[in-house]
Scaffold this active site. Structure first.
Site, short mmCIF file in Angstrom:
data_model
loop_
_atom_site.label_atom_id
_atom_site.label_comp_id
_atom_site.label_asym_id
_atom_site.label_seq_id
_atom_site.Cartn_x
_atom_site.Cartn_y
_atom_site.Cartn_z
N THR A 177 2.49 -0.64 3.28
CA THR A 177 1.31 -0.85 4.12
C THR A 177 0.38 0.36 4.12
OG1 THR A 177 2.46 0.02 6.07
CG2 THR A 177 2.53 -2.37 5.74
N ASP A 178 0.92 1.56 3.81
CA ASP A 178 0.14 2.77 4.08
C ASP A 178 -1.12 2.93 3.23
OD1 ASP A 178 1.67 3.55 6.19
OD2 ASP A 178 2.98 4.87 5.05
N SER B 252 4.26 3.71 -0.66
CA SER B 252 2.84 3.68 -1.06
C SER B 252 2.05 4.89 -0.60
CB SER B 252 2.17 2.38 -0.62
OG SER B 252 1.76 2.45 0.73
N THR C 282 7.79 -0.65 2.43
CA THR C 282 8.78 -0.97 3.46
C THR C 282 9.32 -2.37 3.29
OG1 THR C 282 7.79 0.56 5.01
CG2 THR C 282 9.04 -1.23 5.98
C1 SIN Z 1 4.73 2.38 2.37
O1 SIN Z 1 3.52 2.32 2.58
O2 SIN Z 1 5.22 2.24 1.24
C2 SIN Z 1 5.67 2.69 3.49
C3 SIN Z 1 5.20 2.18 4.79
C4 SIN Z 1 5.09 0.70 4.85
O3 SIN Z 1 5.20 -0.04 3.88
O4 SIN Z 1 4.89 0.23 6.00
#
Ligand code: SIN
Length: 339
Positions: free
Chosen positions: A95-96, A62, A13
């Site tokens: 973040t995931d 991710s 993100t």
């Molecule tokens: C991801 O994990 O690539 C998408 C969600 C995020 O980064 O918050």
């Protein structure tokens, strides 16, 4: 010339773009290059107190993280650890699965000779108030921070910045699906705080080196891990113990050739009786089965951090199910390399 901080881009993100900046919840992750992210943050070189460079090794959401990206990331980190022209590494990531990747790097790199800091964002890059630029600046400032002797403050272990906090790979978890402060380290709390310039480590708080080898091990792991394009890494799945469980899932996995199972147990390591007998069948077929609690905080009372010698044991592991899966996969790689 002063050594640089290398920024490795993987997507997420932090590199996401929304079609409508007023609807930041609807966006595409991994749309902007890491070079574009750097260009969008003012004062980044000042935070780095030196030169910066960027390299894009992947561009993914991710949630789709896979062994190929991990291999490329380990390769890039190992090259940076051995390059005198690089003094620290910052990785931009979604973040995931950030905690999975951070734990993978923690286990493979061992005691770091230079800082490795991952960072991320909860809002896309063109949101009205994006968090990515500040998180990136915080990561760079944390990676650049030195003590009075000029030694990096963040040595030895992989760290993560997000929402002004600094966490260690050992305890970090994503705990909220959309809050800006989406990460926590449970009972351990953060390692410290960072404000784009200064890194303040929590008093008396040492980075947790548990699970990392005594020395630097990045090059050894790179040699041991197969190139995923040529040979798949050992297949390890997480099976959760829950009300209404049916045994068919484990049997289906066994028939497909799964090599390791992590049981996400209830509470203090207990497992539904249906899953217990399925896990026993798995063990009899030579499949490694480790237990980890699905509780969001704490670890099972008698849990340990295991190694390859523990593959045959019915072991309670002091890691979340996601990190336990990584450790079991690495233990299987090691065992196969030694066989
Ligand atoms: C991801 O994990 O690539 C998408 C969600 C995020 O980064 O918050």
């Amino acid at each position: 010339m002063q050594p640089k901080i290398l920024i490795i881009g993987t997507g997420g993100t932090i590199a996401g773009m929304a079609d409508d900046a007023e609807k930041p919840g609807q966006y595409r992750a991994a749309a902007l290059s890491v070079a574009a992210l750097l260009a969008g943050v003012s004062g980044l070189e000042k935070a780095a107190a030196g030169p910066l460079d960027a390299v894009q090794i992947a561009q993914i959401d991710s949630k789709d993280m896979h062994d190929g990206v991990w291999h490329a990331l380990l390769e890039a980190c190992d090259a940076a650890m051995r390059d005198e022209g690089v003094r620290a590494v910052v990785i931009t990531h979604g973040t995931d699965t950030l905690e999975d990747t951070a734990w993978f790097l923690h286990c493979c790199l061992g005691r770091l000779p230079k800082p490795v800091v991952l960072t991320c964002a909860m809002r896309p890059a063109n949101a009205l108030m994006p968090d990515g630029p500040q998180n990136l600046k915080d990561a760079v400032a944390a990676a650049a921070a030195c003590d009075a002797d000029g030694q990096p403050l963040l040595r030895e272990v992989v760290a993560v910045t997000g929402g002004g906090e600094l966490h260690s790979a050992r305890w970090l978890q994503k705990v909220h699906p959309h809050r800006l402060m989406a990460f926590a380290s449970g009972e351990q709390g953060p390692l410290g705080w960072v404000d784009g310039r200064r890194l303040r480590l929590r008093q008396g708080c040492a980075a947790d080196t548990q699970g990392a080898a005594d020395g630097y091990t990045g090059s050894q792991w790179l040699a041991a891990l197969p190139q995923p394009a040529q040979k798949a890494w050992p297949w390890v799945e997480i099976v959760s113990s829950h009300a209404g469980l049916r045994a068919g899932l484990v049997d289906a996995l066994l028939s497909q050739g799964v090599e390791g199972l992590v049981l996400a147990t209830t509470g203090n390591g207990t497992v539904h009786e249906v899953l217990l007998s399925a896990a026993e069948r798995a063990r009899q077929q030579g499949v490694a089965v480790w237990r980890s609690s699905r509780c969001s905080e704490g670890v099972i009372s008698d849990a340990v951090l295991p190694g390859p010698a523990d593959l045959a044991a019915d072991l309670a592991v002091a890691l979340t199910p996601c990190k336990c899966r990584v450790s079991l996969q690495l233990a299987l790689v090691q065992a196969q390399a030694q066989a």
